[in-house]
Scaffold this active site. Sequence first.
Site, mmCIF file in Angstrom:
data_model
loop_
_atom_site.group_PDB
_atom_site.id
_atom_site.type_symbol
_atom_site.label_atom_id
_atom_site.label_comp_id
_atom_site.label_asym_id
_atom_site.label_seq_id
_atom_site.Cartn_x
_atom_site.Cartn_y
_atom_site.Cartn_z
ATOM 1 N N TYR A 61 0.619 -1.399 -0.284
ATOM 2 C CA TYR A 61 -0.152 0.030 -0.389
ATOM 3 C C TYR A 61 0.812 1.395 -0.095
ATOM 4 O O TYR A 61 1.379 1.284 0.846
ATOM 5 C CB TYR A 61 -0.222 0.199 1.258
ATOM 6 C CG TYR A 61 -2.278 -0.565 1.010
ATOM 7 C CD1 TYR A 61 -2.121 -1.847 0.322
ATOM 8 C CD2 TYR A 61 -2.408 -1.382 2.579
ATOM 9 C CE1 TYR A 61 -3.365 -2.833 -0.108
ATOM 10 C CE2 TYR A 61 -3.595 -1.924 2.589
ATOM 11 C CZ TYR A 61 -3.802 -3.240 1.523
ATOM 12 O OH TYR A 61 -4.713 -4.073 1.114
ATOM 13 N N SER A 62 0.747 2.184 -1.545
ATOM 14 C CA SER A 62 1.990 3.354 -1.317
ATOM 15 C C SER A 62 2.973 2.736 -1.163
ATOM 16 O O SER A 62 4.065 3.535 -0.511
ATOM 17 C CB SER A 62 1.273 4.331 -0.231
ATOM 18 O OG SER A 62 -0.061 4.865 -0.587
#
Length: 348
Positions: A61-62
């Site tokens: 995530y990111s």
Amino acid sequence: MHYVKLGATGLDVSPLAIGAMTYGDPKRGHPVWSLDEEASRPLIRHALEAGVNFFDTANMYSLGSSEEILGRALRDYADRDEVVIATKLRHPMRSGPNGKGLSRKAVMMEAEHSLTRLGVDYIDLYQVHRNDHATPLEETLEALHDLVKAGKVRYLGASSMPAWEFAKALHLQREHGWTRFVSMQDHYNLLAREEEREMIPLCLDEGVGTLVWSPLARGRLARPWGEAKSTARGGSDGYADVLYTPATEAADHAVVDAVGAVAAARGVKRAQVALAWLRSKPVVTAPLVGASSTRQIDDAVASLDIKLTDCEIRALEVEYTPRHDFQAISNDAEMEAVMARLLPPATA
């Protein structure tokens, strides 16, 4: 907040979890809907103040910044002994060899990276973020077991895969005396009920709790039909076009209308009804709520007080039409192609 046990374990978790994919540096995540640290921290704090103790993220995530933001916020606002931190591994974190997958090297390496980014000594729930068909399953399972025995992980979980693969993993873990998966993070909501065929009966039989991703069907169950793409995320969510296709549009429309009717009759939000439906299923430990506002957190918490009647449940379920089961995709190239459309390219 009334806490529940995760599957057959003794671990106390809130009956809803905050999914932290929303929180991450927009330059390393989705430029439209990723919330930076300044915007994310008040939401994490609000969830804690509401009694939520369960937070789910992933290394991908990111590209790691979700773990960093979540870790710093929990250190500042929470007692580490009370919160449950879940993260995942499998997808690409960088280009080049060993930059993805579930090999022993990757499992050990990514666990260390996640511990560093989260700023913790151990991970409460470490999950495989889909299967890795390029690595022998036994290699992955033994490496995960070794992380538990080393004290770096407390519990193990899995995510969407065919039920036969999950059954095989549970069998191997039992056969070898390895630490078993205690949770399955799957795609389950009023518009996606394919897991009721095999995965959910398997989890019930094995005492495995389920953590539901996309519990509101990417927002489709939270607003009237036709407004699914009215938000910043909804208007740029290519993944939703994979999960929810025109083939079941008429039935989906009817289900969304039924959610609206039940919500109107009760005087509550549509999202609360959709989440309350999930809570009516014994296998569901907690839906993962990707909240981008305090209102969404409040709605999720309010849903815990709603107990649907049998009549309401039938009204919500009757129009369902089976759809393509995305979780059954076993072609890793196809899976990687889907993920590539959702994330920025991994850097070397």
